[in-house]
Design a protein around this motif. Structure first.
Motif, short mmCIF file in Angstrom:
data_model
loop_
_atom_site.label_atom_id
_atom_site.label_comp_id
_atom_site.label_asym_id
_atom_site.label_seq_id
_atom_site.Cartn_x
_atom_site.Cartn_y
_atom_site.Cartn_z
N LEU A 181 0.82 -1.20 0.00
CA LEU A 181 0.00 0.00 0.00
C LEU A 181 0.86 1.25 0.00
O LEU A 181 1.91 1.29 0.64
CB LEU A 181 -0.92 0.03 1.23
CG LEU A 181 -1.90 -1.12 1.36
CD1 LEU A 181 -1.43 -2.08 2.45
CD2 LEU A 181 -3.30 -0.62 1.67
N GLU A 182 0.39 2.27 -0.73
CA GLU A 182 0.98 3.59 -0.71
C GLU A 182 -0.12 4.58 -0.38
O GLU A 182 -1.18 4.56 -1.00
CB GLU A 182 1.62 3.93 -2.06
CG GLU A 182 2.81 3.05 -2.43
CD GLU A 182 3.39 3.44 -3.77
OE1 GLU A 182 3.79 4.62 -3.91
OE2 GLU A 182 3.43 2.59 -4.66
N ASP A 220 -10.90 13.81 -7.55
CA ASP A 220 -9.88 13.77 -8.62
C ASP A 220 -8.46 13.57 -8.08
O ASP A 220 -7.48 13.86 -8.78
CB ASP A 220 -9.92 15.04 -9.48
CG ASP A 220 -11.25 15.21 -10.20
OD1 ASP A 220 -11.79 14.19 -10.68
OD2 ASP A 220 -11.76 16.34 -10.27
N THR A 221 -8.34 13.09 -6.85
CA THR A 221 -7.02 12.81 -6.26
C THR A 221 -6.93 11.34 -5.91
O THR A 221 -7.84 10.78 -5.28
CB THR A 221 -6.81 13.65 -4.98
OG1 THR A 221 -6.83 15.04 -5.32
CG2 THR A 221 -5.49 13.31 -4.32
N CYS A 222 -5.85 10.69 -6.31
CA CYS A 222 -5.61 9.31 -5.92
C CYS A 222 -5.06 9.30 -4.49
O CYS A 222 -3.94 9.76 -4.26
CB CYS A 222 -4.64 8.62 -6.87
SG CYS A 222 -4.36 6.87 -6.48
N CYS A 223 -5.87 8.84 -3.55
CA CYS A 223 -5.48 8.85 -2.15
C CYS A 223 -4.65 7.63 -1.76
O CYS A 223 -3.73 7.74 -0.94
CB CYS A 223 -6.73 8.91 -1.27
SG CYS A 223 -7.83 10.30 -1.59
N ILE A 224 -4.99 6.46 -2.32
CA ILE A 224 -4.37 5.20 -1.92
C ILE A 224 -4.17 4.34 -3.15
O ILE A 224 -5.06 4.23 -4.00
CB ILE A 224 -5.25 4.42 -0.91
CG1 ILE A 224 -5.53 5.27 0.33
CG2 ILE A 224 -4.59 3.09 -0.52
CD1 ILE A 224 -6.68 4.73 1.18
N THR A 225 -3.00 3.73 -3.27
CA THR A 225 -2.74 2.68 -4.25
C THR A 225 -2.44 1.40 -3.48
O THR A 225 -1.60 1.40 -2.58
CB THR A 225 -1.56 3.02 -5.16
OG1 THR A 225 -1.81 4.26 -5.83
CG2 THR A 225 -1.33 1.93 -6.19
N GLU A 226 -3.13 0.34 -3.84
CA GLU A 226 -2.97 -0.93 -3.13
C GLU A 226 -2.82 -2.07 -4.13
O GLU A 226 -3.60 -2.17 -5.09
CB GLU A 226 -4.19 -1.20 -2.24
CG GLU A 226 -4.15 -2.56 -1.54
CD GLU A 226 -5.39 -2.84 -0.69
OE1 GLU A 226 -5.36 -3.81 0.07
OE2 GLU A 226 -6.37 -2.08 -0.81
N HIS A 265 -5.60 -1.78 -6.83
CA HIS A 265 -6.73 -0.91 -6.48
C HIS A 265 -6.23 0.53 -6.38
O HIS A 265 -5.21 0.78 -5.73
CB HIS A 265 -7.35 -1.31 -5.14
CG HIS A 265 -7.76 -2.74 -5.02
ND1 HIS A 265 -8.78 -3.29 -5.76
CD2 HIS A 265 -7.29 -3.74 -4.24
CE1 HIS A 265 -8.93 -4.56 -5.44
NE2 HIS A 265 -8.03 -4.86 -4.52
N GLU A 266 -6.96 1.45 -6.96
CA GLU A 266 -6.70 2.88 -6.77
C GLU A 266 -7.96 3.50 -6.15
O GLU A 266 -9.06 3.33 -6.67
CB GLU A 266 -6.37 3.57 -8.08
CG GLU A 266 -5.04 3.14 -8.68
CD GLU A 266 -4.74 3.89 -9.98
OE1 GLU A 266 -5.65 4.59 -10.49
OE2 GLU A 266 -3.61 3.78 -10.48
N ILE A 267 -7.77 4.22 -5.04
CA ILE A 267 -8.87 4.86 -4.33
C ILE A 267 -8.80 6.36 -4.61
O ILE A 267 -7.79 7.01 -4.30
CB ILE A 267 -8.79 4.62 -2.81
CG1 ILE A 267 -8.54 3.13 -2.50
CG2 ILE A 267 -10.03 5.14 -2.12
CD1 ILE A 267 -9.64 2.21 -2.91
N TRP A 268 -9.88 6.90 -5.19
CA TRP A 268 -9.91 8.29 -5.62
C TRP A 268 -10.98 9.07 -4.87
O TRP A 268 -12.09 8.57 -4.66
CB TRP A 268 -10.20 8.39 -7.12
CG TRP A 268 -9.08 7.89 -7.98
CD1 TRP A 268 -8.73 6.59 -8.23
CD2 TRP A 268 -8.15 8.69 -8.72
NE1 TRP A 268 -7.65 6.52 -9.07
CE2 TRP A 268 -7.27 7.81 -9.40
CE3 TRP A 268 -7.98 10.06 -8.89
CZ2 TRP A 268 -6.24 8.25 -10.22
CZ3 TRP A 268 -6.95 10.52 -9.72
CH2 TRP A 268 -6.09 9.62 -10.37
N GLN A 269 -10.64 10.31 -4.50
CA GLN A 269 -11.59 11.29 -3.97
C GLN A 269 -11.26 12.65 -4.57
O GLN A 269 -10.09 13.05 -4.59
CB GLN A 269 -11.53 11.39 -2.45
CG GLN A 269 -12.31 10.35 -1.69
CD GLN A 269 -12.24 10.54 -0.18
OE1 GLN A 269 -11.24 11.03 0.34
NE2 GLN A 269 -13.28 10.12 0.52
#
Length: 262
Positions: A81-82, A125-131, A119-123
């Motif tokens: 995770l990042e 228009d910002t990528c908050c988490i890459t897993e 998985h990329e988690i976006w809010q």
């Protein structure tokens, strides 16, 4: 959605985050707009399926993003995770999933199949988490269980943790994880060959992330690897070592999980 991709949306209800805090023994405090602690995204982005679309283990039938590799027993083997930006409660989010790898290998205890999902988690228009999520599939229990590694010595801090069937049930419910090894003792023992209910790998990783975040003052990245299942009746130790290394030690000294925080 294609066979190798999936997009899910979620309003990120703060009440669900408070329920997870309570499940973990913490005071429920999360409000809309709060930055969520690491790994809280696991309780969001449900993909519910009707009963006819579930496999024998309670997971959705294979096919699509996770292909049918011909092996029935599933395990969450690990992940990386990042954390790029705060992931906030009460703000709609999108998870974009891509299958990056699906391949067979021959292990010491028999054939294995490995699947890696990104998985990329976006809010906003910002990528908050890459897993990256690593799954492994095995054949039915043959009695040839691999020897688990021994946990390392040299922890500079430890914390004892224990689990019961109620905690496992609540965590399964919050993550919408129907895998029967976590709540159906007869299935876990008689079908998949475990000694009891299995503590979720992500739940162990979550505890290690909490420890790492407290020690480091926050997290930018975290990787973990499950090395031996922990049963619900076993007490374990969370171990913090040098240079961001951490691990879970079972009661017999085996290593259940290893991790690296930064």
């Amino acid at each position: 959605m294609t066979d190798a991709t999936q997009t899910l949306h979620d309003p990120i209800d703060p009440a669900r985050a408070r329920a997870l805090q309570a499940t973990l023994g913490e005071t429920p405090t999360v409000q809309a707009g709060d930055a969520l602690p690491p790994f809280f995204h696991q309780i969001y982005f449900w993909d519910p399926q009707v009963p006819d679309d579930l496999g024998r283990d309670g997971h959705p039938k294979l096919g699509g993003v996770i292909p049918d590799m011909g092996l029935p027993r599933r395990m969450w083997a690990g992940g990386q995770l990042e954390f790029h930006a705060p992931f906030r409660a009460g703000q709609p989010a999108t998870r974009r999933t891509t299958r990056e790898k699906a391949q067979h290998k021959q292990g010491r205890s028999g054939p294995l199949a490995f699947v890696t999902l990104r998985h990329e988690i976006w809010q906003d228009d910002t990528c908050c988490i890459t897993e990256h999520q690593d799954l492994v599939y095995r054949e039915d229990e043959t009695g040839q269980k691999p020897q688990p590694p021994r946990a390392p010595d040299g922890a500079v801090k430890t914390r004892t943790v224990s689990f019961d069937s109620t905690l496992l049930f609540r965590y399964s419910a919050l993550t919408f994880n129907g895998h029967r090894i976590h709540y159906d003792d007869a299935y876990a023992r008689n079908v998949e060959g475990y000694d009891g209910l299995v503590v979720h790998g992500p739940l162990l990783a979550h505890h290690l992330m909490q420890m790492a975040a407290a020690e480091l003052g926050g997290l930018k990245r975290f990787s973990f690897r499950a090395t031996s299942p922990l049963m619900h009746f076993e007490t374990a130790e969370l171990c913090w070592g040098e240079d961001g290394k951490c691990w879970v030690r079972g009661p017999d000294g085996r290593q259940c999980m290893s991790a690296q925080a930064g």
